[in-house]
Write an enzyme that holds these catalytic residues in place. Structure first.
Site, mmCIF file in Angstrom:
data_model
loop_
_atom_site.group_PDB
_atom_site.id
_atom_site.type_symbol
_atom_site.label_atom_id
_atom_site.label_comp_id
_atom_site.label_asym_id
_atom_site.label_seq_id
_atom_site.Cartn_x
_atom_site.Cartn_y
_atom_site.Cartn_z
ATOM 1 N NE ARG A 179 -4.166 -1.977 1.531
ATOM 2 C CZ ARG A 179 -4.964 -2.671 2.309
ATOM 3 N NH1 ARG A 179 -4.744 -2.734 3.601
ATOM 4 N NH2 ARG A 179 -6.002 -3.300 1.809
ATOM 5 C CG ASP A 218 -6.277 0.411 -11.910
ATOM 6 O OD1 ASP A 218 -6.365 -0.649 -12.544
ATOM 7 O OD2 ASP A 218 -5.179 0.942 -11.609
ATOM 8 C CD GLU A 254 -7.314 -4.548 -10.532
ATOM 9 O OE1 GLU A 254 -6.723 -5.372 -11.226
ATOM 10 O OE2 GLU A 254 -6.732 -3.577 -9.999
HETATM 11 C C1 AAO Z 1 3.675 -1.035 -17.525
HETATM 12 C C2 AAO Z 1 4.723 -2.074 -17.870
HETATM 13 C C3 AAO Z 1 5.568 -2.390 -16.643
HETATM 14 C C4 AAO Z 1 6.197 -1.104 -16.112
HETATM 15 C C5 AAO Z 1 5.117 -0.090 -15.832
HETATM 16 C C6 AAO Z 1 5.676 1.250 -15.414
HETATM 17 O O1 AAO Z 1 4.079 -3.261 -18.317
HETATM 18 O O2 AAO Z 1 6.597 -3.303 -17.016
HETATM 19 O O3 AAO Z 1 6.871 -1.390 -14.887
HETATM 20 O O4 AAO Z 1 4.328 0.122 -17.031
HETATM 21 O O5 AAO Z 1 6.491 1.769 -16.412
HETATM 22 C C7 AAO Z 1 -1.419 -2.038 -16.541
HETATM 23 C C8 AAO Z 1 -0.540 -3.143 -17.095
HETATM 24 C C9 AAO Z 1 0.899 -3.001 -16.628
HETATM 25 C C10 AAO Z 1 1.413 -1.612 -16.926
HETATM 26 C C11 AAO Z 1 0.528 -0.652 -16.142
HETATM 27 C C12 AAO Z 1 0.944 0.799 -16.271
HETATM 28 O O6 AAO Z 1 -1.057 -4.393 -16.685
HETATM 29 O O7 AAO Z 1 1.690 -3.955 -17.324
HETATM 30 O O8 AAO Z 1 2.768 -1.501 -16.506
HETATM 31 O O9 AAO Z 1 -0.823 -0.761 -16.687
HETATM 32 O O10 AAO Z 1 1.006 1.194 -17.590
HETATM 33 C C13 AAO Z 1 -1.291 -6.162 -9.608
HETATM 34 C C14 AAO Z 1 -2.317 -5.204 -9.032
HETATM 35 C C15 AAO Z 1 -3.504 -4.993 -9.942
HETATM 36 C C16 AAO Z 1 -3.059 -4.676 -11.356
HETATM 37 C C17 AAO Z 1 -2.138 -5.778 -11.839
HETATM 38 C C18 AAO Z 1 -1.613 -5.512 -13.256
HETATM 39 O O11 AAO Z 1 -2.736 -5.671 -7.763
HETATM 40 O O12 AAO Z 1 -4.239 -3.909 -9.432
HETATM 41 O O13 AAO Z 1 -1.005 -5.858 -10.962
HETATM 42 N N1 AAO Z 1 -4.201 -4.463 -12.260
HETATM 43 C C19 AAO Z 1 -4.664 -3.086 -12.573
HETATM 44 C C20 AAO Z 1 -5.133 -2.942 -14.005
HETATM 45 C C21 AAO Z 1 -3.949 -3.052 -14.950
HETATM 46 C C22 AAO Z 1 -2.980 -1.886 -14.720
HETATM 47 C C23 AAO Z 1 -2.890 -1.499 -13.301
HETATM 48 C C24 AAO Z 1 -3.660 -2.047 -12.306
HETATM 49 C C25 AAO Z 1 -2.038 -0.327 -12.995
HETATM 50 O O14 AAO Z 1 -6.124 -3.858 -14.286
HETATM 51 O O15 AAO Z 1 -4.333 -3.082 -16.301
HETATM 52 O O16 AAO Z 1 -1.659 -2.264 -15.166
HETATM 53 O O17 AAO Z 1 -2.881 0.819 -13.135
HETATM 54 C C26 AAO Z 1 -0.193 -10.964 -7.841
HETATM 55 C C27 AAO Z 1 -0.972 -10.020 -6.962
HETATM 56 C C28 AAO Z 1 -1.775 -9.046 -7.739
HETATM 57 C C29 AAO Z 1 -0.943 -8.383 -8.819
HETATM 58 C C30 AAO Z 1 -0.379 -9.489 -9.722
HETATM 59 C C31 AAO Z 1 0.435 -8.951 -10.888
HETATM 60 O O18 AAO Z 1 -1.060 -11.942 -8.394
HETATM 61 O O19 AAO Z 1 -1.830 -10.745 -6.136
HETATM 62 O O20 AAO Z 1 -2.285 -8.057 -6.868
HETATM 63 O O21 AAO Z 1 -1.771 -7.493 -9.571
HETATM 64 O O22 AAO Z 1 0.448 -10.320 -8.914
HETATM 65 O O23 AAO Z 1 1.568 -8.309 -10.414
HETATM 66 C C32 AAO Z 1 -0.714 -16.107 -8.389
HETATM 67 C C33 AAO Z 1 -1.234 -15.420 -7.156
HETATM 68 C C34 AAO Z 1 -1.761 -14.035 -7.490
HETATM 69 C C35 AAO Z 1 -0.645 -13.282 -8.150
HETATM 70 C C36 AAO Z 1 -0.318 -14.005 -9.434
HETATM 71 C C37 AAO Z 1 0.726 -13.310 -10.287
HETATM 72 O O24 AAO Z 1 -1.790 -16.453 -9.243
HETATM 73 O O25 AAO Z 1 -2.247 -16.193 -6.562
HETATM 74 O O26 AAO Z 1 -2.247 -13.374 -6.349
HETATM 75 O O27 AAO Z 1 0.173 -15.304 -9.122
HETATM 76 O O28 AAO Z 1 1.951 -13.259 -9.622
#
Ligand code: AAO
Length: 518
Positions: A179, A218, A254
């Site tokens: 956070r 988000d 989300e």
């Molecule tokens: C982009 C580039 C990055 C760069 C960044 C900054 O891709 O390389 O570092 O720019 O320059 C979206 C894209 C991102 C993008 C970002 C900003 O997806 O690739 O980054 O825009 O342009 C977490 C969050 C969740 C988030 C998700 C992507 O908790 O809120 O990451 N989703 C939202 C949106 C999404 C957006 C953002 C947020 C940012 O829907 O479109 O990103 O505004 C674990 C955690 C999750 C975490 C995931 C992924 O999940 O629990 O909370 O989500 O990891 O990091 C098992 C586990 C499961 C785990 C999973 C994956 O299944 O049970 O819990 O493995 O490890």
């Protein structure tokens, strides 16, 4: 138990659930279906509301983030640039403020609600540097955390509280990192500061006043619930031009909670609805028959599977992240790339009373999977060489052209959206299964669905709960001018009907409802 099942236990559970978490920041917007028109331009959404969504009974649209964002040239205009705001000016890749306002107004005029995806956890990433391009040309200096168009400056961000070495989230088991540190390097706003709260509230209220019905918020996992409570509490009532006096915005948050981290979706239940990521992950596994799962196990689908309370859950088979390997869910997620099982899973979701449902509407990209990673997971929507998004052309048969997939226009999905509207509020009844992968259930006396995910034929007579008559299957066809273009199902005086679904049918299911009666 017999009689209780007959009276449909779920009706009771559903009714009780509704009042349990009622809060002043949330009003029920109906049991309809939201479609996520991912990356669509505002003017196309306005047209789609009028020509398609309203006539087909969609409740609302989730729109991509409307705030001004960075323009990324390497890679060229990825879809994810919209998750990196630089101001709350309402000028994005989908269009101008004028176009946004016009779209909201036209959709509301035909009864389709707009839910905006809002990015309030962070601004752009530190690596966006100084003086980069943005969709309205607003100056920003990410290296110095200066966003004069809001304005935000370094004091508005969380850096001083972050305890990780890199300043980014390194460990999801540490709630303070999750956070107070940067998600993916994105500059992390301090929502406990009055200045920050005020700016976020002004942004959201500008949208509410324009006529949006609510928000997909988000990255809520990365904000403190107590701060969100203050922000949601300051939201205006919905615009009385289109909504009853005193209506509150619907907020769905989300939060990815697959059960293995200390931050739980339940922390957000009193604030609004929450995205239920277990839903698509588990349903995908069931339809794929992984881990020994069978469709018959879905008899207890919902809270019985460890899902959150039905009246808190926003459910979906896939979302814009996990259909391309971002976010969470993993390999079990079904998407439009596997249309047959995908349609069956979406149909199950729309027929089942659990949760508030959202249908995905995507665009295609050239997948290039290397070692399980799609190297093209960044590819943006169909665009002109200058990066501006192309319109969505509609083909004579109603499908979409270019690379737009438009799952919501697939006849089977569209007809199941109608099914959900017709059976709204009706309890789940007349469950049947073959102890394997053939299931059927009804919704009161309004609708009935049969799914065959076995490798052989389904051939069975079942109690449907429907009145006697001949019904048109809305999966293989539909009722048109009083005639049926697909399979016909005859329900006898006792409410029983005979169903045959071969494993080679185009779709492994049949669905009928009161409005498909011939
Ligand atoms: C982009 C580039 C990055 C760069 C960044 C900054 O891709 O390389 O570092 O720019 O320059 C979206 C894209 C991102 C993008 C970002 C900003 O997806 O690739 O980054 O825009 O342009 C977490 C969050 C969740 C988030 C998700 C992507 O908790 O809120 O990451 N989703 C939202 C949106 C999404 C957006 C953002 C947020 C940012 O829907 O479109 O990103 O505004 C674990 C955690 C999750 C975490 C995931 C992924 O999940 O629990 O909370 O989500 O990891 O990091 C098992 C586990 C499961 C785990 C999973 C994956 O299944 O049970 O819990 O493995 O490890």
């Amino acid at each position: 138990m017999q009689t209780r099942t007959k009276w449909c236990l779920l009706a009771l559970g559903f009714g009780l659930g509704l009042s349990q978490y009622r809060s002043h920041t949330l009003s029920r917007h109906g049991d309809g279906t939201i479609v996520h028109l991912f990356e669509w331009r505002w003017s196309d959404i306005a047209d789609e509301c009028e020509r398609y969504l309203a006539p087909n009974g969609f409740q609302g649209v989730q729109i991509s983030p409307p705030s001004e964002h960075i323009v990324v040239s390497k890679p060229h205009r990825p879809w994810w640039e919209r998750y990196q705001p630089v101001s709350y000016n309402l000028c994005s890749r989908s269009g101008t403020e004028g176009e946004l306002r016009d779209m909201i107004s036209r959709c509301n005029d035909v009864g389709v609600k707009i839910y905006a995806d809002v990015v309030i956890n962070h601004m752009c990433a530190a690596d966006a540097g100084e003086g980069g391009r943005s969709t309205r040309g607003s100056y920003f200096n990410a290296s110095r955390e200066e966003f004069p168009s809001v304005p935000y400056s370094a004091a508005d961000f969380n850096d001083d509280k972050c305890t990780s070495g890199s300043g980014n989230i390194e460990n999801y088991q540490d709630i303070y990192q999750v956070r107070n540190c940067r998600l993916l390097g994105l500059l992390d706003l301090a929502q406990e500061k009055e200045h920050v709260r005020g700016k976020i509230v002004d942004y959201l209220n500008a949208l509410v006043d324009m006529g949006v019905a609510g928000f997909h918020v988000d990255a809520c996992k990365h904000m403190w619930p107590k701060d969100l409570k203050v922000i949601y509490g300051r939201l205006h009532n919905l615009n009385p031009k289109w909504f009853p006096e005193g209506s509150r915005p619907l907020v769905y948050q989300e939060v990815i909670d697959l059960g293995d981290e200390p931050i739980k979706a339940s922390e957000f239940y009193t604030l609004g609805l929450v995205t239920e990521f277990k839903y698509g992950a588990m349903l995908g596994s069931v339809f794929r028959k992984w881990n020994g799962y069978k469709l018959s196990y879905l008899r207890t689908w919902g809270e019985g599977w460890g899902l959150m309370p039905s009246d808190r859950a926003l459910v979906f088979v896939d979302n814009h992240d996990n259909q391309r390997g971002h976010g969470a869910g993993g390999a079990s997620i079904l998407t439009f790339w596997e249309p047959r099982p995908y349609r069956a899973a979406v149909a199950f979701m729309l027929a089942h009373p659990y949760g508030m449902s959202r249908v995905m509407s995507s665009y295609r990209w050239d997948r290039h999977v290397v070692n399980g990673q799609d190297e093209n997971d960044w590819v943006g929507p169909p665009s002109y060489p200058d990066g501006s998004t192309k319109p969505v052309p509609i083909n004579p048969d109603g499908s979409c052209g270019d690379r737009w997939v438009c799952e919501h226009r697939w006849p089977q999905i569209r007809n199941m959206v109608t099914f959900r509207r017709i059976v709204s509020g009706q309890p789940l009844c007349n469950w049947w299964d073959n102890r394997s992968n053939q299931i059927a259930f009804g919704r009161g006396d309004r609708g009935f669905i049969v799914i065959n995910n076995d490798d052989c034929c389904l051939d069975v007579s079942l109690s449907t709960g429907l009145a006697a008559g001949t019904y048109c299957d809305v999966i293989s066809g539909q009722k048109r001018d009083g005639k049926c273009t697909g399979k016909q199902i005859t329900v006898d005086n006792r409410g029983r009907a005979h169903f045959i679904i071969s494993s080679t049918d185009q779709d492994p299911l049949v669905a009928i409802h009161t409005h498909s009666k011939l």
